[in-house]
Write a protein that holds these residues in place. Structure first.
Motif, PDB file in Angstrom:
ATOM      1  N   ALA A 160      45.984  62.133  27.081  1.00 41.63           N
ATOM      2  CA  ALA A 160      46.101  63.523  28.420  1.00 41.63           C
ATOM      3  C   ALA A 160      45.114  62.340  29.566  1.00 41.63           C
ATOM      4  O   ALA A 160      45.166  62.633  30.381  1.00 41.63           O
ATOM      5  N   LYS A 161      43.774  61.642  28.764  1.00 40.53           N
ATOM      6  CA  LYS A 161      42.702  61.307  30.264  1.00 40.53           C
ATOM      7  C   LYS A 161      43.924  60.110  30.750  1.00 40.53           C
ATOM      8  O   LYS A 161      43.418  59.637  31.501  1.00 40.53           O
ATOM      9  N   GLY A 162      44.404  59.317  29.826  1.00 41.77           N
ATOM     10  CA  GLY A 162      45.152  58.126  30.805  1.00 41.77           C
ATOM     11  C   GLY A 162      46.497  58.910  32.599  1.00 41.77           C
ATOM     12  O   GLY A 162      46.488  58.064  32.897  1.00 41.77           O
ATOM     13  N   MET A 163      46.847  60.091  31.889  1.00 40.06           N
ATOM     14  CA  MET A 163      48.197  60.639  32.416  1.00 40.06           C
ATOM     15  C   MET A 163      45.982  61.159  34.346  1.00 40.06           C
ATOM     16  O   MET A 163      46.934  61.393  35.184  1.00 40.06           O
ATOM     17  N   LYS A 164      45.388  61.387  33.465  1.00 37.71           N
ATOM     18  CA  LYS A 164      44.395  61.910  33.917  1.00 37.71           C
ATOM     19  C   LYS A 164      44.336  60.846  35.085  1.00 37.71           C
ATOM     20  O   LYS A 164      44.168  60.629  36.575  1.00 37.71           O
ATOM     21  N   ASP A 165      44.023  59.936  34.602  1.00 40.73           N
ATOM     22  CA  ASP A 165      43.631  58.700  35.387  1.00 40.73           C
ATOM     23  C   ASP A 165      44.638  58.431  36.644  1.00 40.73           C
ATOM     24  O   ASP A 165      44.850  57.606  37.588  1.00 40.73           O
TER      25      ASP A 165
ATOM     26  N   SER B  34      48.303  69.288  26.622  1.00 40.14           N
ATOM     27  CA  SER B  34      46.786  68.489  26.335  1.00 40.14           C
ATOM     28  C   SER B  34      46.880  67.525  27.983  1.00 40.14           C
ATOM     29  O   SER B  34      45.721  68.087  28.320  1.00 40.14           O
ATOM     30  N   VAL B  35      47.757  67.538  28.223  1.00 38.03           N
ATOM     31  CA  VAL B  35      48.048  67.073  29.615  1.00 38.03           C
ATOM     32  C   VAL B  35      48.218  68.186  30.832  1.00 38.03           C
ATOM     33  O   VAL B  35      47.067  67.785  31.728  1.00 38.03           O
ATOM     34  N   ALA B  36      48.634  68.908  30.427  1.00 38.74           N
ATOM     35  CA  ALA B  36      48.537  70.164  31.447  1.00 38.74           C
ATOM     36  C   ALA B  36      47.612  70.702  31.737  1.00 38.74           C
ATOM     37  O   ALA B  36      47.299  71.622  32.833  1.00 38.74           O
TER      38      ALA B  36
ATOM     39  N   LEU C  36      44.644  69.332  31.565  1.00 39.92           N
ATOM     40  CA  LEU C  36      43.298  68.255  32.102  1.00 39.92           C
ATOM     41  C   LEU C  36      43.816  68.288  33.698  1.00 39.92           C
ATOM     42  O   LEU C  36      43.423  68.416  34.634  1.00 39.92           O
ATOM     43  N   ILE C  37      45.435  68.239  34.359  1.00 45.81           N
ATOM     44  CA  ILE C  37      45.761  68.447  35.997  1.00 45.81           C
ATOM     45  C   ILE C  37      47.022  68.884  35.935  1.00 45.81           C
ATOM     46  O   ILE C  37      47.479  69.428  34.799  1.00 45.81           O
ATOM     47  N   GLU C  38      47.563  68.799  36.678  1.00 42.06           N
ATOM     48  CA  GLU C  38      48.796  70.234  37.075  1.00 42.06           C
ATOM     49  C   GLU C  38      49.743  68.929  37.488  1.00 42.06           C
ATOM     50  O   GLU C  38      49.432  68.223  38.298  1.00 42.06           O
ATOM     51  N   PRO C  39      50.777  68.074  35.980  1.00 46.38           N
ATOM     52  CA  PRO C  39      51.765  67.682  35.973  1.00 46.38           C
ATOM     53  C   PRO C  39      52.146  67.475  37.469  1.00 46.38           C
ATOM     54  O   PRO C  39      52.948  68.448  38.073  1.00 46.38           O
TER      55      PRO C  39
END
Length: 189
Positions: free
Chosen positions: A136-141, A165-167, A169-172
């Motif tokens: 999740a943090k990596g995808m935010k980066d 978890s990614v979704a 944190l960010i909107e993919p």
């Protein structure tokens, strides 16, 4: 050969991701021009078998990189068991035995984050099925560096914790099934 503005694809996955990665690689075109960098949670004491199994399905060459190995287009790189895998600015891999992150070594966040800083808006990041928040943090980066972010559709996951978890944190940029991910990659232009 496909011409694209992108420089690399980075994929992270955990529980249930082996079959997704195998299927995805079996569907990628033989002339796929980008390096595909994969970080999967693995059993640390099992050193062989995974790369060989993935190799059987892939049309592209699949290897576990060594420390300082150059990244080459059209190859698939799988993070070695029990090593964190980073991408360096000079276009090589860096392997580390630092402490586990999210109870994992290799940690998906390390691979995705380092790829984000190197490839910036020329990176495609993908998070597949998995049972924790690693990635999740990596995808935010990746999103912050204006790369493309894709998560596996949670409805198609064996374990949907990682993509959800990614979704959170960010909107993919995209939420796709494994077949749709392969189709997207094969039609990059």
């Amino acid at each position: 050969m496909i011409r694209t503005k992108y420089k690399a694809v980075v994929i992270g996955g955990s529980a249930g991701s082996f079959s997704v990665v195998s299927k995805l690689l079996s569907q990628l075109r033989e002339d796929f021009p980008l390096p595909v960098i994969i970080c999967l949670h693995r059993l640390k004491h099992v050193r062989s078998g995974l790369v060989e199994s993935i190799r059987l399905k892939s049309k592209l060459d699949v290897i576990e990189p060594n420390d300082k190995e150059p990244i080459t287009s059209g190859k698939v790189y799988l993070a070695p068991s029990n090593y964190h895998m980073f991408i360096e600015y000079d276009g090589t891999f860096s392997l580390s035995t630092e402490e586990p992150v999210n109870h994992s070594r290799p940690a998906i966040d390390h691979t995705l984050s380092s790829a984000a800083y190197v490839y910036r808006n020329k990176l495609i990041g993908i998070v597949l099925t998995g049972a924790n928040k690693d990635g999740a943090k990596g995808m935010k980066d990746i999103a912050e560096k204006k790369g493309i972010t894709i998560i596996q559709d949670p409805k198609t996951c064996e374990m949907d914790t990682m993509p959800k978890s990614v979704a959170r944190l960010i909107e993919p940029d995209m939420i796709l099934s494994p077949d749709e991910i392969a189709d997207y990659l094969n039609h990059l232009s």
